[in-house]
Design a protein around this motif. Structure first.
Motif, PDB file in Angstrom:
ATOM      1  N   THR A   1      39.042  -1.587  14.273  1.00 35.76           N
ATOM      2  CA  THR A   1      39.299  -0.396  15.072  1.00 35.76           C
ATOM      3  C   THR A   1      40.415   0.439  14.460  1.00 35.76           C
TER       4      THR A   1
ATOM      5  N   ASP B   1      34.281   2.367  23.301  1.00 32.22           N
ATOM      6  CA  ASP B   1      34.463   0.923  23.184  1.00 32.22           C
ATOM      7  C   ASP B   1      33.322   0.241  23.931  1.00 32.22           C
TER       8      ASP B   1
ATOM      9  N   ASP C   1      32.667   1.337  18.867  1.00 33.26           N
ATOM     10  CA  ASP C   1      33.595   0.251  18.582  1.00 33.26           C
ATOM     11  C   ASP C   1      33.173  -1.032  19.304  1.00 33.26           C
TER      12      ASP C   1
END
Length: 981
Positions: A291, A313, A368
């Motif tokens: 990340t 995310d 992510d």
């Protein structure tokens, strides 16, 4: 020395300007400048200066003018030989970049030109090109240059809108459109700019003006580009510049080190965006800094993606449930779509809309923490203009094999980079003990996450040598090796974590462990107090300790999150009773939500479930505003709580969340509302809670009603009514029947609506719930007012009295709004104005903007009747903005029709026609038949005003047919037709 022709022909040197002389000399110089460095023949020069029929002495005059031009050039640059003569004619020995027109052309033709470069190019213009010059060549050249300027303005404006700066373009575009009323490209971009600023009606007015101009002057309709923009504005399906340039990348980490090779590879792959689809799988072990790397790189190259950067995310490895493709698409579309645009309900439809929104746009999409290929497959754009980076611990082989993704793998940091990172974080002690620093880096497995934790420990123990810290870590790792049966990387990572925790107090370790069980991705200090079972002051202290130790990281104002690897480790780090911790945290959330709702909607407290007093502190809310702010801050947390409760053995809590929040969610993000209510429905069904299932179905029906999906609303509400009847809950059955009445009301079917409201009141006859009766009396009275029933006032006043006794300001405001409609229908305009304003203030005090919009629209209709059309138009525009923002499609039709009526009242028939046309289109699509008839009526009046009697009769006939079908009065239409003859 520089030369200008984009204005008056001018020479500039050393900061000074030099006049060229009389027009013939200027024209000669202009011809030579526009052929910079090339010889211009004598005949060509004469023709361009004197035209096709030059005087006999033209060549002799040319020689004299050339001499004067040469003198001016020598004056500007003494000793120069700029103007040369050869056998073919004359030339200026200059480079093209010395002439403003060539600098302008180079800038606007550069495919990589951004809005700054385009703005600088436009800054070269200093008025009309070749100002003061005449003749066929000058006019032709001026026309060509002006067309290039128009194209540049359009390109610049489009770039500004993409960058979220639509407001900067409106004046320039408006001037361009007024000067060139048939320029479709300029009109299309102006429509985009106005729409981006929320000025939908003004955007549609631009289309109407150019449509009429094209029809009147050329006999043609708008071309495909302009037609497409018009349709998109009508559908609220146009990317809004103010909202369509998301910048969602998280903040870059401090002290980022290394990864130069991987970042270079990301650069190389991103360079292909625009030529081919670019999908990158950034894979590596937990804690490798995936990340951090993509965020660091994304910030560095964000200018390559001027249309925005999306970040999501997916929580693929978090203890809580990973984000589903449907929820992920909902979040991404919320960032891309303009306010008021609907997010499709189905996953397939969301994926299609997402691809449409990204088509042709240069965007970076960071997905992510993906768990699998299936989680991201539907999130991939269909365009090659975007770059997608997916981070995962999984190799994502399917993404590489089936979608052509490129894999970039993050391994452990090279030893030198790992030591460098320690040096940045720890300081000079690393230089003083290089061998110990190297050993410490190796013991931390050279992973950024563990290195940062170790560095924090070193900083917190400044007197302890690094060699001793490395020895302690080595001992901890040996212990875990024995326990885990092998010397693997996971054991080393866990060793660093355990070592970090040993530096904390038992209380801090327990708090860290408790956070591992938190159901949502983010939390605040109150949630920590509940999970850990600690007083608020202690929780504050513990949170500070955990943040300082890098075990928890800030995620906004007073909000925090935990790395998923740490969160997973936290669940095994301490002796925490998971069930007790979750009992406390759910009790905290439910109690706090209940307290907030009691402040905002006290009159409906009896309809919300009773919740247990929490065993942990809750925020104190001095008033309704603070309660609303807390709910707004926690809104993103609520779906995660509902999902966890529904799927992890707490179905009752999922049902309670839905029942507590139903009024707050009314008119807010419909995707969030649907997720919460749908989890409640599934949870209630799973445990056989028929009442809970029916209540969730009722709430889902309300969401669909608000969005104008009548069929879905009726299906959910009818199912709810049937379930309530089955379990003998007569009062709730009555509420569901009344809600179906609202569907009928919004469609303009007032008599069927009255039938439903009357049935609902009959079901309430033995009910002790005054608020439920008052709600139905309010709707009944409002509908009766619209069709002239004498009972309207009685029912509305009864409703108001019930709401006042219950202290229910929300219902009281609606009752006042109904009485305002009665006053307006009876032409009691002062009373209508006062009641609308009172209702506005009540809705504003509880923050219910979706309901406030109806009051503002009523104020607009009142001001039109009072003869103040300008003030009316302001109110209708405000109402339209609020309706759009809250996704209330029925309200939009009311505001558009009201705006049309206000525009006609002030003599602006073009805008009136446009607004009624837009209202008609929307009303037909949403089934709002009474508003469709109102739009036809408005269009008939406009047509009559402009003398278009056939169109007037067509629209009067359509309005009459619909009104009769709805059994509504057509007396006014008959009167107007009689006057029309």
């Amino acid at each position: 020395m520089d030369f200008e022709v984009l204005g008056a022909v001018t020479i500039r040197a050393d900061g000074r300007s030099f006049a060229v002389g009389e027009p013939r000399q200027q024209q000669i110089l202009a011809v030579l400048l526009l052929e910079a460095g090339r010889t211009v023949g004598l005949d060509t020069l004469v023709t361009r200066v004197w035209g096709e029929s030059p005087p006999k002495q033209a060549r002799r005059s040319l020689q004299a003018h050339i001499t004067r031009v040469r003198r001016v050039l020598e004056q500007a640059d003494p000793g120069s030989t700029w103007l040369a003569r050869d056998s073919g004619g004359y030339r200026l020995d200059i480079r093209p970049e010395q002439v403003d027109v060539f600098r302008f052309r180079n800038a606007v033709r550069d495919e990589a030109a951004d809005r700054t470069a385009l703005a600088e190019a436009l800054g070269l213009w200093r008025g009309e090109p070749l100002a003061g010059l005449s003749g066929e060549w000058a006019e032709r050249t001026r026309r060509t240059l002006s067309q290039e300027h128009e194209a540049a303005v359009v390109a610049w404006a489009a770039a500004e809108i993409r960058a979220g700066q639509a407001a900067a373009t409106v004046i320039r575009l408006t001037e361009l459109v007024e000067e060139h009323p048939l320029h479709e490209g300029a009109a299309a971009v102006l429509m985009r700019a106005l729409y981006a600023l929320g000025r939908t009606a003004d955007a549609l007015a631009v289309h109407e003006r150019i449509r009429r101009a094209l029809r009147d002057e050329l006999g043609v309709d708008p071309g495909p580009e302009l037609a497409a923009v018009y349709e998109a504005v009508l559908r609220h399906d146009l990317p809004s510049g103010e909202r369509a340039v998301p910048a969602q990348l998280p903040a870059a980490v401090t002290g980022f080190t290394g990864r130069t090779g991987e970042i270079a590879e990301l650069d190389r792959l991103a360079d292909r965006a625009g030529e081919e689809p670019v999908i990158v799988c950034l894979t590596g072990t937990a804690g490798a800094g995936k990340t951090a790397t993509v965020v660091q790189w994304g910030h560095r190259v964000r200018d390559r993606f001027p249309d925005g950067q999306l970040y999501l995310d997916l929580r693929g490895y978090a203890p809580e449930k990973p984000v589903s493709p449907g929820d992920a698409l909902g979040a991404l579309l919320t960032a891309l779509l303009p306010g008021g645009a609907e997010v499709p309900l189905g996953v397939t439809e969301r994926a299609a809309r997402f691809r449409t929104e990204l088509d042709g746009r240069r965007m970076l999409l960071v997905l992510d923490n993906a768990a699998s290929v299936d989680q991201v497959r539907m999130l991939l754009p269909g365009t090659g203009s975007c770059a997608v980076v997916v981070t995962s611990r999984d190799a994502l082989t399917g993404l590489v094999a089936l979608h052509g993704a490129h894999r970039v793998t993050l391994d452990q940091l090279p030893l030198a980079d790992a030591v460098t990172l320690l040096g940045l974080l720890v300081g000079q002690r690393v230089d003083a003990e290089p061998e110990a620093a190297t050993s410490l880096a190796e013991r931390c497995v050279r992973l950024p996450l563990t290195l940062r934790l170790a560095a924090e420990l070193a900083v917190s123990r400044p007197a302890v040598p690094l060699s001793r810290l490395a020895a302690e870590l080595r001992a901890a790792q040996r212990t875990l090796d024995v326990l885990s049966g092998g010397d693997d990387q996971r054991a080393a990572i866990r060793a660093v974590f355990s070592w970090s925790l040993r530096q904390l107090s038992d209380q801090a370790v327990d708090a860290f462990a408790a956070l591992g069980h938190h159901p949502a991705p983010t939390f605040d200090v109150h949630a920590l107090a509940a999970l850990a079972g600690q007083p608020l002051a202690t929780a504050h202290t513990l949170l500070t300790v955990l943040v300082r130790a890098h075990l928890v990281q800030p995620a906004g104002v007073d909000r925090y999150l935990m790395h998923d690897l740490l969160k997973a480790y936290a669940t095994e780090a301490g002796d925490v009773d998971e069930r007790s911790a979750l009992d406390r945290v759910y009790a905290y959330y439910l109690a706090t939500i209940a307290a907030a709702m009691d402040l905002l909607y006290p009159g409906e407290a009896h309809r919300r479930p009773k919740v247990l007093a929490p065993g942990s502190p809750v925020p104190g809310f001095p008033g309704a505003e603070e309660a609303r702010e807390w709910l707004d801050a926690e809104l993103a947390t609520m779906p995660a709580l509902a999902a966890h409760a529904a799927t992890r053995g707490r179905p009752e809590s999922a049902v309670a969340l839905s029942r507590l929040l139903f009024r707050y969610l009314d008119g807010r993000d419909e995707t969030v509302a649907i997720r919460i209510h749908d989890h409640a429905r599934a949870a209630a069904h799973a445990i056989g809670d028929r009442g809970g299932e029916a209540t969730a179905l009722h709430s889902l029906g309300g969401v669909h009603l608000q969005a104008g999906r009548a069929a879905a609303a009726v299906a959910h509400l009818s199912a709810a009514a049937a379930l309530f009847k089955e379990i003998g809950d007569v009062s709730s059955q009555g509420r569901a029947v009344a809600a179906v009445g609202m569907v009928e009301e919004r469609a303009g079917r007032y008599r069927p609506a009255i039938d439903h409201y009357t049935r609902a009141l009959a079901l309430f006859r033995h009910d002790t719930d005054p608020v439920a009766q008052a709600h139905v009396l309010t709707r009944l009275g409002t509908v009766e007012a619209r069709i002239g029933h004498a009972a309207a006032v009685t029912n509305l006043e009864h409703a108001m009295a019930l709401h006042e006794r219950a202290g229910h300001h929300f219902g009281l405001a609606w009752a006042k709004l109904g009485l305002a409609e009665v006053a307006l229908a009876r032409d009691h305009l002062s009373d209508a104005l006062a009641l609308h304003n009172e209702a506005v203030e009540l809705f504003r005090s509880i923050g219910h903007l979706g309901s406030e919009a109806w009051c503002v629209d009523g104020l607009g209709r009142t001001h039109t009747r009072r003869g103040h059309p300008d003030r009316a138009a302001e109110h209708h525009r405000r109402a339209l903005d609020l309706f759009v923002a809250h996704g209330d499609r029925d309200g939009e039709t009311w505001a558009l029709n009201g705006l049309g009526e206000a525009c006609r009242a002030r003599g602006d028939v073009d805008s009136a026609r446009l607004n009624h046309t837009t209202a008609l289109d929307l009303a037909v699509r949403t089934g709002a038949r009474e508003q469709a008839a109102r739009a036809h009526h408005g269009l008939a009046r406009v047509a009559a005003d402009t003398g278009d009697l056939p169109a007037a009769h067509r629209h009067y006939d359509s309005a009459t047919t619909i009104y009769r079908d709805l059994t509504l009065s057509t007396d006014l239409i008959r009167k107007e037709l009689a006057e029309l003859g």
